[in-house]
Write a protein that holds these residues in place. Structure first.
Motif, PDB file in Angstrom:
ATOM      1  N   MET A 274       0.837  -1.210   0.000  1.00 29.02           N
ATOM      2  CA  MET A 274       0.000   0.000   0.000  1.00 29.02           C
ATOM      3  C   MET A 274       0.871   1.261   0.000  1.00 29.02           C
ATOM      4  SD  MET A 274      -2.747  -1.330   2.823  1.00 29.02           S
ATOM      5  CE  MET A 274      -3.703   0.158   2.981  1.00 29.02           C
ATOM      6  N   TRP A 275       1.984   1.206   0.718  1.00 27.94           N
ATOM      7  CA  TRP A 275       2.906   2.356   0.823  1.00 27.94           C
ATOM      8  C   TRP A 275       3.421   2.731  -0.569  1.00 27.94           C
ATOM      9  CZ3 TRP A 275       7.850   3.931  -0.243  1.00 27.94           C
ATOM     10  CH2 TRP A 275       8.395   4.962   0.527  1.00 27.94           C
ATOM     11  N   PHE A 276       3.870   1.723  -1.318  1.00 24.67           N
ATOM     12  CA  PHE A 276       4.396   1.992  -2.662  1.00 24.67           C
ATOM     13  C   PHE A 276       3.282   2.437  -3.611  1.00 24.67           C
ATOM     14  CE2 PHE A 276       8.086  -0.722  -1.397  1.00 24.67           C
ATOM     15  CZ  PHE A 276       9.073   0.207  -1.683  1.00 24.67           C
ATOM     16  N   ARG A 277       2.102   1.870  -3.464  1.00 23.12           N
ATOM     17  CA  ARG A 277       0.989   2.235  -4.344  1.00 23.12           C
ATOM     18  C   ARG A 277       0.647   3.719  -4.151  1.00 23.12           C
ATOM     19  NH1 ARG A 277      -4.016  -0.224  -3.306  1.00 23.12           N
ATOM     20  NH2 ARG A 277      -2.850  -2.018  -2.583  1.00 23.12           N
ATOM     21  N   HIS A 278       0.613   4.145  -2.881  1.00 21.65           N
ATOM     22  CA  HIS A 278       0.352   5.558  -2.575  1.00 21.65           C
ATOM     23  C   HIS A 278       1.458   6.435  -3.158  1.00 21.65           C
ATOM     24  CE1 HIS A 278       1.036   9.094   0.089  1.00 21.65           C
ATOM     25  NE2 HIS A 278      -0.262   9.236  -0.066  1.00 21.65           N
ATOM     26  N   LEU A 279       2.707   5.979  -3.055  1.00 18.51           N
ATOM     27  CA  LEU A 279       3.848   6.736  -3.582  1.00 18.51           C
ATOM     28  C   LEU A 279       3.721   6.932  -5.095  1.00 18.51           C
ATOM     29  CD1 LEU A 279       6.849   7.764  -2.879  1.00 18.51           C
ATOM     30  CD2 LEU A 279       7.556   5.559  -3.806  1.00 18.51           C
ATOM     31  N   TYR A 280       3.374   5.879  -5.818  1.00 17.42           N
ATOM     32  CA  TYR A 280       3.216   5.963  -7.269  1.00 17.42           C
ATOM     33  C   TYR A 280       2.067   6.891  -7.647  1.00 17.42           C
ATOM     34  CZ  TYR A 280       6.454   2.403  -9.068  1.00 17.42           C
ATOM     35  OH  TYR A 280       7.572   1.708  -9.454  1.00 17.42           O
ATOM     36  N   ALA A 281       0.991   6.879  -6.844  1.00 19.51           N
ATOM     37  CA  ALA A 281      -0.192   7.670  -7.186  1.00 19.51           C
ATOM     38  C   ALA A 281       0.019   9.152  -6.927  1.00 19.51           C
ATOM     39  CB  ALA A 281      -1.391   7.173  -6.386  1.00 19.51           C
ATOM     40  N   ARG A 282       0.771   9.482  -5.868  1.00 21.30           N
ATOM     41  CA  ARG A 282       0.857  10.885  -5.439  1.00 21.30           C
ATOM     42  C   ARG A 282       2.181  11.563  -5.784  1.00 21.30           C
ATOM     43  NH1 ARG A 282      -3.952  12.443  -2.217  1.00 21.30           N
ATOM     44  NH2 ARG A 282      -5.065  10.468  -2.025  1.00 21.30           N
ATOM     45  N   LEU A 283       3.250  10.781  -5.954  1.00 23.53           N
ATOM     46  CA  LEU A 283       4.582  11.367  -6.117  1.00 23.53           C
ATOM     47  C   LEU A 283       5.298  10.754  -7.315  1.00 23.53           C
ATOM     48  CD1 LEU A 283       5.072  10.914  -2.369  1.00 23.53           C
ATOM     49  CD2 LEU A 283       5.406  13.160  -3.369  1.00 23.53           C
ATOM     50  N   SER A 284       6.574  11.072  -7.441  1.00 23.43           N
ATOM     51  CA  SER A 284       7.394  10.484  -8.511  1.00 23.43           C
ATOM     52  C   SER A 284       8.397   9.543  -7.864  1.00 23.43           C
ATOM     53  CB  SER A 284       8.136  11.583  -9.270  1.00 23.43           C
ATOM     54  OG  SER A 284       7.234  12.522  -9.791  1.00 23.43           O
ATOM     55  N   PRO A 285       8.217   8.225  -8.027  1.00 19.05           N
ATOM     56  CA  PRO A 285       9.147   7.297  -7.374  1.00 19.05           C
ATOM     57  C   PRO A 285      10.537   7.378  -7.980  1.00 19.05           C
ATOM     58  CG  PRO A 285       7.652   6.102  -8.829  1.00 19.05           C
ATOM     59  CD  PRO A 285       7.172   7.521  -8.795  1.00 19.05           C
ATOM     60  N   THR A 286      11.553   7.236  -7.140  1.00 16.33           N
ATOM     61  CA  THR A 286      12.927   7.184  -7.632  1.00 16.33           C
ATOM     62  C   THR A 286      13.181   5.784  -8.189  1.00 16.33           C
ATOM     63  OG1 THR A 286      13.784   6.421  -5.521  1.00 16.33           O
ATOM     64  CG2 THR A 286      13.670   8.810  -5.846  1.00 16.33           C
ATOM     65  N   LEU A 287      14.307   5.617  -8.882  1.00 17.18           N
ATOM     66  CA  LEU A 287      14.654   4.299  -9.423  1.00 17.18           C
ATOM     67  C   LEU A 287      14.819   3.294  -8.283  1.00 17.18           C
ATOM     68  CD1 LEU A 287      15.453   2.296 -11.574  1.00 17.18           C
ATOM     69  CD2 LEU A 287      17.743   3.310 -11.622  1.00 17.18           C
ATOM     70  N   LYS A 288      15.456   3.713  -7.197  1.00 18.74           N
ATOM     71  CA  LYS A 288      15.656   2.798  -6.060  1.00 18.74           C
ATOM     72  C   LYS A 288      14.315   2.360  -5.484  1.00 18.74           C
ATOM     73  CE  LYS A 288      18.374   0.689  -3.072  1.00 18.74           C
ATOM     74  NZ  LYS A 288      17.372  -0.189  -2.493  1.00 18.74           N
ATOM     75  N   GLN A 289      13.353   3.274  -5.413  1.00 20.61           N
ATOM     76  CA  GLN A 289      12.022   2.927  -4.888  1.00 20.61           C
ATOM     77  C   GLN A 289      11.290   1.974  -5.831  1.00 20.61           C
ATOM     78  OE1 GLN A 289      10.825   6.949  -4.437  1.00 20.61           O
ATOM     79  NE2 GLN A 289      11.203   7.013  -2.232  1.00 20.61           N
ATOM     80  N   ARG A 290      11.484   2.137  -7.123  1.00 19.35           N
ATOM     81  CA  ARG A 290      10.885   1.208  -8.088  1.00 19.35           C
ATOM     82  C   ARG A 290      11.443  -0.207  -7.877  1.00 19.35           C
ATOM     83  NH1 ARG A 290       8.572   3.935 -12.696  1.00 19.35           N
ATOM     84  NH2 ARG A 290       8.952   6.163 -12.621  1.00 19.35           N
ATOM     85  N   ILE A 291      12.745  -0.280  -7.649  1.00 13.27           N
ATOM     86  CA  ILE A 291      13.391  -1.577  -7.421  1.00 13.27           C
ATOM     87  C   ILE A 291      12.927  -2.176  -6.097  1.00 13.27           C
ATOM     88  CG2 ILE A 291      15.618  -2.707  -7.007  1.00 13.27           C
ATOM     89  CD1 ILE A 291      16.799  -0.501  -8.965  1.00 13.27           C
ATOM     90  N   ASP A 292      12.818  -1.330  -5.054  1.00 18.16           N
ATOM     91  CA  ASP A 292      12.354  -1.804  -3.737  1.00 18.16           C
ATOM     92  C   ASP A 292      10.922  -2.331  -3.819  1.00 18.16           C
ATOM     93  OD1 ASP A 292      14.762  -1.150  -2.632  1.00 18.16           O
ATOM     94  OD2 ASP A 292      14.091   0.745  -1.743  1.00 18.16           O
TER      95      ASP A 292
ATOM     96  N   ARG B  18      22.148  -1.315 -14.259  1.00 21.66           N
ATOM     97  CA  ARG B  18      23.064  -2.429 -14.538  1.00 21.66           C
ATOM     98  C   ARG B  18      23.083  -3.417 -13.375  1.00 21.66           C
ATOM     99  NH1 ARG B  18      27.430  -2.074 -18.183  1.00 21.66           N
ATOM    100  NH2 ARG B  18      27.520  -0.219 -19.469  1.00 21.66           N
ATOM    101  N   GLN B  19      23.119  -2.856 -12.150  1.00 17.62           N
ATOM    102  CA  GLN B  19      23.235  -3.703 -10.949  1.00 17.62           C
ATOM    103  C   GLN B  19      21.980  -4.550 -10.723  1.00 17.62           C
ATOM    104  OE1 GLN B  19      24.058  -1.447  -7.401  1.00 17.62           O
ATOM    105  NE2 GLN B  19      23.887  -3.224  -6.051  1.00 17.62           N
ATOM    106  N   PHE B  20      20.802  -3.908 -10.891  1.00 22.53           N
ATOM    107  CA  PHE B  20      19.526  -4.604 -10.633  1.00 22.53           C
ATOM    108  C   PHE B  20      18.835  -4.926 -11.961  1.00 22.53           C
ATOM    109  CE2 PHE B  20      20.390  -2.054  -6.829  1.00 22.53           C
ATOM    110  CZ  PHE B  20      20.291  -3.025  -5.838  1.00 22.53           C
ATOM    111  N   ASP B  21      19.551  -5.620 -12.838  1.00 22.90           N
ATOM    112  CA  ASP B  21      19.015  -5.864 -14.178  1.00 22.90           C
ATOM    113  C   ASP B  21      17.858  -6.857 -14.196  1.00 22.90           C
ATOM    114  OD1 ASP B  21      20.664  -7.930 -13.439  1.00 22.90           O
ATOM    115  OD2 ASP B  21      21.425  -8.304 -15.451  1.00 22.90           O
ATOM    116  N   GLN B  22      17.611  -7.557 -13.057  1.00 23.16           N
ATOM    117  CA  GLN B  22      16.480  -8.492 -13.007  1.00 23.16           C
ATOM    118  C   GLN B  22      15.209  -7.849 -12.457  1.00 23.16           C
ATOM    119  OE1 GLN B  22      16.502 -11.696 -14.388  1.00 23.16           O
ATOM    120  NE2 GLN B  22      18.365 -10.738 -15.172  1.00 23.16           N
ATOM    121  N   ALA B  23      15.310  -6.605 -11.957  1.00 27.94           N
ATOM    122  CA  ALA B  23      14.124  -5.936 -11.409  1.00 27.94           C
ATOM    123  C   ALA B  23      13.123  -5.672 -12.523  1.00 27.94           C
ATOM    124  CB  ALA B  23      14.519  -4.614 -10.744  1.00 27.94           C
ATOM    125  N   TRP B  24      11.885  -6.038 -12.309  1.00 27.87           N
ATOM    126  CA  TRP B  24      10.788  -5.874 -13.263  1.00 27.87           C
ATOM    127  C   TRP B  24      11.104  -6.523 -14.608  1.00 27.87           C
ATOM    128  CZ3 TRP B  24       6.409  -4.921 -11.102  1.00 27.87           C
ATOM    129  CH2 TRP B  24       6.358  -4.122  -9.939  1.00 27.87           C
TER     130      TRP B  24
END
Length: 531
Positions: free
Chosen positions: A107-125, A184-190
């Motif tokens: 839910m925390w990430f869903r709210h972040l995507y809806a209201r703000l601009s997620p960073t790359l690290k947050q997308r990976i998390d 490059r480091q998290f090339d398997q994310a998504w």
């Protein structure tokens, strides 16, 4: 992943999407100096404690109220432009419960995507959190009952964030060195295979296909109970598996693989009410992608039939969803499906399949454009281009960039390819509009006479007639040939015999509308008399 059972837990005790997609120009939370991730307001403390208790007690009604209403209210009041408190800050209020913390982070990430601009690290998390959550569902013992709305939102958001990540990664031109290093480091994310594998694993592990087959034989009660288990069991895996079939349809549509997408949805009978219709977002997403896939496969009649049904449903029920966080998304998908219906009817005139109410709305929105689309000139192609671009899904290129080559933006490549294929199909239909006009005039006509009217020789005309047959027929999911023709024909001894399907005249809708108008006039007159 350790197994977990809520009944053994110690302690006491809101297309195309899950939340309203709001593009925000606000800075990412990590740059917001006013945000303290460890500060937990009393109202949030109370929220997580009560939500935790209701989940342990399997109180679906209360969970739904808190999830749909309280979460949205608190988000609007306290977290309009900041994230919710971090999971570490609330964990000790819920006995550091592993599964609850995964749900809270979802839910925390869903709210972040809806209201703000997620960073790359947050997308990976967020990807890591979904992996952990789905692993628990697939391999643990999660003895919970969650509302269908929440379970749908999980699948919906999972696919949305995958789509968002692919679009983000494909814009390589302005990426910083730090972002490139993370990619490059998290090339398997998504990774596309990871996304498809999770959705497919949920379908298979839930055995939802077998459950739906047994239900047809009267051996199961899945749809009748809206997927809930009233014998004290859990609905989470079964319903996630069910909604994952819709998720697979959506992912395959984003990839341009319409055959596979429709095959994934096949176990769900969309001609009937089902669990997918219990959540408005799920209902609209299912039919939107189902209709779009059929349109791209030239199964125009099927697309028109389903668009008509869902648009009529939205017309009758949208007032009940005005306070829903998904209301704007409902209206947007409604407009997109009217555009797709306009395209479908222009390529395959089958007005008899459209209810009068929907037809009236369609004429109001696109009546003039649809007349111009029938001409198949440059202006018509520009309108097809415009409507397709407005109404199509946001296609993705799932492959990662080549870091060794110069970095370029390729986020529009998949869309351009689908648009090119669609317009190529429209251009092929140009030839058919002329033949259809002539066939509508005659019940029979000789090949020689029609060839002279069309100013072509007979061999060329035969080619055109074969093309017409090909383009007005398609292969359905079962491999059967289906007709989209409003005017069909057969040839016998160089004579063309025309078979036109006559639309059945419907007077009922017209008289019902007039009765409602008359009742309104009588009521107004009665009020005037009383005054």
């Amino acid at each position: 992943m350790a197994a977990y059972d809520y009944e053994d837990a110690p302690g006491t005790y809101d297309e195309t999407s899950a939340t309203q997609r709001q593009a925000s120009s606000g800075a990412p939370p990590s740059q917001d100096l006013g945000y303290d991730p460890n500060f937990v307001p009393d109202s949030v403390k109370s929220f997580v404690v009560h939500l935790y208790r209701h989940i342990r007690e399997k109180n679906v009604y209360e969970i739904h109220q808190m999830y749909e209403t309280s979460f949205q209210t608190l988000s609007d009041r306290l977290f309009k432009d900041t994230p919710w408190p971090s999971v570490d800050a609330v964990a000790h209020y819920v006995d550091n419960d592993h599964v609850f913390c995964l749900l809270y982070r979802e839910m925390w990430f869903r709210h972040l995507y809806a209201r703000l601009s997620p960073t790359l690290k947050q997308r990976i998390d967020s990807w890591d959190n979904y992996c952990s959550l789905f692993q628990v569902v697939l391999h643990g013992v999660v003895n919970m009952q969650l509302p269908n709305q929440w379970l749908w939102d999980m699948v919906d958001e999972f696919v949305y964030q995958f789509q968002s990540f692919c679009q983000y990664r494909a814009k390589m031109k302005n990426k910083t060195e730090q972002e490139i290093a993370l990619l490059r480091q998290f090339d398997q994310a998504w990774n596309v295979y990871g996304v498809l594998n999770f959705l497919q694993a949920l379908v298979e592990k839930s055995m939802i296909i077998q459950i739906l087959e047994h239900e047809k034989e009267g051996l199961e009660q899945f749809t009748a109970t809206d997927g809930y288990d009233y014998n004290g069991g859990s609905n989470v895996l079964k319903v996630l598996g069910y909604f994952s079939m819709v998720g697979l349809l959506r992912v395959h549509c984003l990839l341009g693989d319409y055959h596979t997408g429709l095959k994934c949805l096949q176990p769900i009978d969309i001609t009937q009410q089902g669990v997918y219709t219990t959540v408005i977002g799920s209902h609209i997403t299912t039919i939107y992608h189902y209709g779009f896939a059929n349109l791209m496969l030239r199964r125009y009649v099927e697309a028109i039939r389903e668009f008509n049904k869902i648009l009529l449903y939205i017309y009758k029920t949208k007032q009940y969803h005005q306070k829903s966080p998904q209301y704007e998304q409902i209206l947007k998908k409604n407009e997109q499906m009217y555009a797709l219906l306009a395209i479908s009817l222009s390529l395959c005139p089958q007005v008899k399949l459209v209810e009068e109410t929907v037809n009236s709305q369609l004429r109001e929105k696109y009546g003039e454009k649809m007349i111009r689309m029938q001409r198949y000139d440059d202006e018509a192609f520009a309108i097809y281009d415009e409507l397709f671009s407005y109404a199509c899904p946001k296609f993705i290129t799932p492959s990662p960039p080549s870091f060794e080559e110069p970095l370029v933006n390729y986020n529009q490549d998949a869309y351009r390819l689908q648009l090119k294929l669609f317009l190529y199909e429209v251009k092929q239909q140009q030839l058919l509009s002329g033949i259809r006009t002539f066939l509508k005039v005659y019940s029979s006509i000789s090949l020689a006479k029609l060839a002279s009217y069309m100013e072509v020789d007979e061999s060329k005309l035969r080619t055109i007639l074969l093309t017409y047959k090909h383009k007005t027929h398609a292969v359905d999911t079962d491999g059967k040939i289906i007709s989209n023709a409003d005017v069909d024909f057969y040839i016998d001894d160089d004579l063309i015999y025309v078979v036109e399907s006559k639309p059945a005249k419907r007077y009922g809708d017209y008289f019902l509308r007039q009765i409602v108008k008359l009742e309104g006039v009588i009521n107004d007159m009665d009020r005037v008399k009383l005054d």
